[in-house]
Design an enzyme around this catalytic site. Structure first.
Site, mmCIF file in Angstrom:
data_model
loop_
_atom_site.group_PDB
_atom_site.id
_atom_site.type_symbol
_atom_site.label_atom_id
_atom_site.label_comp_id
_atom_site.label_asym_id
_atom_site.label_seq_id
_atom_site.Cartn_x
_atom_site.Cartn_y
_atom_site.Cartn_z
ATOM 1 C CG ASP A 9 -10.862 -14.054 -4.058
ATOM 2 O OD1 ASP A 9 -10.786 -13.926 -2.824
ATOM 3 O OD2 ASP A 9 -11.934 -13.983 -4.695
ATOM 4 C CG ASP A 110 -10.813 -12.786 1.362
ATOM 5 O OD1 ASP A 110 -10.703 -11.576 1.098
ATOM 6 O OD2 ASP A 110 -11.868 -13.433 1.189
ATOM 7 C CD GLU A 111 -10.359 -9.331 -2.615
ATOM 8 O OE1 GLU A 111 -10.376 -9.541 -3.851
ATOM 9 O OE2 GLU A 111 -11.347 -8.889 -1.990
#
Length: 421
Positions: A9, A110-111
């Site tokens: 993350d 974003d992860e």
């Protein structure tokens, strides 16, 4: 063999990516000062998308209006989002993850999840290899991530949300009672504000309270399927696989937070047309058609309300989706409450490039389909702003920027491959 899952993350992704770009250009690091991404400082409109740790000390929160954040922190450095930059960095950090993991699943921009099951002979110490991935991303790309390690996706994801930034955390089955159960129930993945309120009113305040509650009671509060899922999550149960290839979309959605209150139907209709145009463009690119249209609105009370309706047959035609969306809005919104958000979604998705045929060809529908295809071709080649529909020509609203950024990066990548870069 026991599964081993990592969740990666990016810490405050949008702000971190902007900071990394500036530091690489020799500029000061905006992560060290009160700063945020989102909205317009001069107009004091929009919402906060990401914030720095110094901004957090002023109680600036992600998702709150820019005007409120500026009242809390008048000196806040506010920067506009750049979704093309975000897509580029997203691909870059996931590419580093693929050096280490046989299977990587993109979970959001974003992860991602890494399935490290069976890699023990190569990486005998999971914490050490997680640290190596984290450090490689920081050193090569200039931003930090958190890594969560667990036996499944839910525990790995919950672990990555422990202390930040730039940390590695583990959460295995034996650790659930000590590390997971004391947390507030609203911190459990998939528990939103409304769900948390229901649970808290029923005196289920921690994840441990939820895990130890009777399943039937939880299902009576939340519904059979959602109740089962969050009860399983609270007990650390999740057998969902890490998927190397993304599943086909179950739905397409788009929404926009409005800079100024919308109080009239003509204004709202212009926004709906932009949303319908954006969502159907994505569907056509995937050769998808939707059989159910839904419209969502949000007023000043920040509560969402929505209506949906099934269509006679699935469609990807902008004008058809727009017409249905207008009808839904008329039923949903009586213009008593100014609008702060409008959203449109399509579900009941069917894939394939064939449509149901009629004995009596609909000339108007075919004309609309050809118009959509022509506009898609021009936009794919020259950008979204290359051609716009007349009704929204003077609109200052910009929707679908994430999708446009993806297309631009794909075009640049294809051009680079052709040129041997």
């Amino acid at each position: 063999m026991e599964r081993l899952i990592f969740h990666i993350d990016v810490n405050s992704a949008y702000l971190s990516w902007e900071a990394a770009r500036r530091v690489a250009a020799g500029e000061p690091d905006i992560r060290l000062v009160p700063s945020a991404i989102g909205g317009d400082r001069e107009k004091r409109t929009g919402i906060i998308l990401a914030k720095s740790i110094p901004a957090k000390q002023y109680h600036v929160r992600t998702g709150e209006p820019v005007s409120m954040a500026l009242r809390k922190c008048p000196g806040l450095l506010l920067l506009r989002p750049d979704f093309r930059l975000y897509e580029k960095n997203s691909r870059a950090f996931m590419q580093i993850c693929r050096r280490y993991a046989p299977v990587v699943e993109k979970f959001s921009i974003d992860e991602c999840f890494l399935d490290m099951t069976g890699t023990g002979s190569i990486y005998p110490d999971p914490t050490a290899v997680a640290g190596a991935i984290k450090d490689a991303i920081r050193e090569e790309l200039g931003f930090t991530v958190n890594v969560g390690i667990g036996p499944n996706k839910i525990l790995a994801k919950m672990a990555s949300d422990f202390e930040k930034p730039d940390k590695v955390h583990t959460l295995f089955t034996a650790d659930i009672e000590e590390k997971l159960w004391p947390l507030p129930v609203r911190e459990l993945f998939s528990v939103g504000g409304a769900t948390a309120e229901k649970l808290e009113k029923a005196h289920i305040r921690t994840i441990g309270d939820l895990a130890n509650a009777e399943l039937r009671r939880v299902q009576l509060l939340l519904g059979k399927k959602p109740g089962q899922q969050i009860w399983d999550y609270a007990n650390g149960r999740d057998d969902s696989p890490v998927l190397a290839e993304p599943e086909k979309a179950k739905g397409y959605s788009i929404s926009t937070t409005l800079e100024a209150d919308v109080t009239t139907l003509p204004e709202a209709h212009n926004i709906l047309l932009l949303l319908a145009d954006g969502v159907t463009r994505r569907m056509r690119a995937d050769q998808a058609r939707g059989g159910c249209v839904a419209v969502t609105i949000r007023g000043r009370d920040f509560k969402n309300h929505s209506h949906q309706r099934k269509l006679a047959e699935p469609t990807d035609i902008t004008s058809e989706v727009y017409a249905e969306a207008k009808l839904l809005l008329a039923e949903l919104w009586k213009q008593r409450v100014p609008l702060r958000l409008l959203g449109l979604s399509m579900t009941d998705i069917q894939f394939g490039d064939t449509a149901q045929l009629s004995l009596f060809a609909d000339a108007k529908k075919e004309k609309e389909r050809r118009l959509d295809q022509a506009m898609d071709s021009l936009r794919n080649a020259f950008g979204t702003d290359a051609v716009v529909r007349g009704a929204v020509y003077h609109s200052q609203l910009q929707v679908g920027k994430k999708y446009e950024a993806q297309l631009k990066n794909r075009r640049d990548g294809s051009a680079g491959q052709k040129n041997g870069e």
